[in-house]
Design a protein around this motif. Structure first.
Motif, PDB file in Angstrom:
ATOM      1  N   UNK A 148       0.821  -1.218   0.000  1.00  0.00           N
ATOM      2  CA  UNK A 148       0.000   0.000   0.000  1.00  0.00           C
ATOM      3  C   UNK A 148       0.849   1.260   0.000  1.00  0.00           C
ATOM      4  N   UNK A 149       1.940   1.240   0.762  1.00  0.00           N
ATOM      5  CA  UNK A 149       2.846   2.393   0.780  1.00  0.00           C
ATOM      6  C   UNK A 149       3.496   2.602  -0.581  1.00  0.00           C
ATOM      7  N   UNK A 150       3.855   1.492  -1.251  1.00  0.00           N
ATOM      8  CA  UNK A 150       4.442   1.614  -2.586  1.00  0.00           C
ATOM      9  C   UNK A 150       3.443   2.230  -3.562  1.00  0.00           C
ATOM     10  N   UNK A 151       2.180   1.853  -3.420  1.00  0.00           N
ATOM     11  CA  UNK A 151       1.154   2.418  -4.302  1.00  0.00           C
ATOM     12  C   UNK A 151       1.016   3.917  -4.054  1.00  0.00           C
ATOM     13  N   UNK A 152       0.977   4.317  -2.786  1.00  0.00           N
ATOM     14  CA  UNK A 152       0.902   5.756  -2.466  1.00  0.00           C
ATOM     15  C   UNK A 152       2.123   6.482  -3.007  1.00  0.00           C
ATOM     16  N   UNK A 153       3.287   5.864  -2.855  1.00  0.00           N
ATOM     17  CA  UNK A 153       4.526   6.474  -3.331  1.00  0.00           C
ATOM     18  C   UNK A 153       4.524   6.600  -4.852  1.00  0.00           C
ATOM     19  N   UNK A 154       4.013   5.581  -5.532  1.00  0.00           N
ATOM     20  CA  UNK A 154       3.945   5.631  -6.993  1.00  0.00           C
ATOM     21  C   UNK A 154       3.051   6.776  -7.452  1.00  0.00           C
ATOM     22  N   UNK A 155       1.937   6.988  -6.765  1.00  0.00           N
ATOM     23  CA  UNK A 155       1.060   8.110  -7.128  1.00  0.00           C
ATOM     24  C   UNK A 155       1.707   9.450  -6.785  1.00  0.00           C
ATOM     25  N   UNK A 156       2.435   9.510  -5.688  1.00  0.00           N
ATOM     26  CA  UNK A 156       3.150  10.748  -5.358  1.00  0.00           C
ATOM     27  C   UNK A 156       4.171  11.063  -6.448  1.00  0.00           C
ATOM     28  N   UNK A 157       4.886  10.044  -6.907  1.00  0.00           N
ATOM     29  CA  UNK A 157       5.878  10.250  -7.968  1.00  0.00           C
ATOM     30  C   UNK A 157       5.198  10.700  -9.260  1.00  0.00           C
ATOM     31  N   UNK A 158       4.040  10.142  -9.534  1.00  0.00           N
ATOM     32  CA  UNK A 158       3.286  10.521 -10.728  1.00  0.00           C
ATOM     33  C   UNK A 158       2.822  11.976 -10.650  1.00  0.00           C
ATOM     34  N   UNK A 159       2.432  12.414  -9.466  1.00  0.00           N
ATOM     35  CA  UNK A 159       1.835  13.739  -9.309  1.00  0.00           C
ATOM     36  C   UNK A 159       2.823  14.838  -8.933  1.00  0.00           C
ATOM     37  N   UNK A 160       4.097  14.500  -8.715  1.00  0.00           N
ATOM     38  CA  UNK A 160       5.077  15.519  -8.343  1.00  0.00           C
ATOM     39  C   UNK A 160       5.256  16.536  -9.479  1.00  0.00           C
ATOM     40  N   UNK A 161       5.083  16.077 -10.711  1.00  0.00           N
ATOM     41  CA  UNK A 161       5.014  16.951 -11.887  1.00  0.00           C
ATOM     42  C   UNK A 161       3.618  16.743 -12.460  1.00  0.00           C
ATOM     43  N   UNK A 162       2.646  17.538 -12.042  1.00  0.00           N
ATOM     44  CA  UNK A 162       1.240  17.241 -12.370  1.00  0.00           C
ATOM     45  C   UNK A 162       0.987  17.068 -13.869  1.00  0.00           C
TER      46      UNK A 162
END
Length: 174
Positions: A148-162
């Protein structure tokens, strides 16, 4: 027996507004893809996606949904035909195998810095905090995160450059 409610932290995701794109977001013209040079996974695909449209790909396994998403994202070049990215379109692609796309030895902070080199450390910390990674958590390495943390991290990485064109491959799998 009354079971007490457990207060779990709630994510409050704050993402910068993505840039505006042109009316045409993506166009595929007579696109074909083959992995072995003889068997076509996709052939003669014509597709237009306009700003504001939402598109879902539904089909059986092995029908080419992931291949089409990879072409749309620019991760895979078509063997024939053309992929045309619209004016000021910023694709954001989340692959099925998102966990394998992050270096397990990098910290959360370093992972986001590498995804958005121009972002300030404070903005990265704020984004990580909105995904419930705070304090010393940002110095954890990706390899020790739970699923679950990896999934949250993957979305954070995706959204760091919106992105303004979001491509999600089986987003509910994990």
């Amino acid at each position: 027996i009354e079971v007490p409610a457990i207060a779990l932290p709630q994510a409050r995701i704050r993402v910068a507004k993505p840039p505006a794109s042109g009316v045409e977001v993506m166009r595929l013209e007579d696109v074909g893809v083959t992995y072995d040079g003889s068997t076509w996974v996709l052939r003669h695909v014509d597709l237009r996606i306009q700003r504001g449209e939402k598109v879902g790909l539904i089909g059986l396994n092995g029908m080419g949904k992931t291949t089409l998403l990879r072409v749309l994202a620019g991760v895979l070049a078509p063997g024939e035909g053309r992929r045309v990215l619209g004016h000021k379109v910023v694709p954001g692609y989340q692959a099925q195998d998102f966990a394998e796309t992050m270096d397990p030895s990098m910290t959360l902070l370093a992972t986001l810095k590498s995804a958005a080199p121009g972002a300030t450390e404070q903005s990265i910390r704020n984004l990580l905090g909105s995904f419930l990674f705070s304090g010393d958590d940002i110095e954890k390495t990706v390899g020790i995160l739970s699923g679950g943390e990896k999934m949250r991290m993957a979305f954070a990485r995706l959204l760091v450059k919106p992105p303004n064109f979001l491509l999600l491959d089986e987003p509910t799998t994990h």
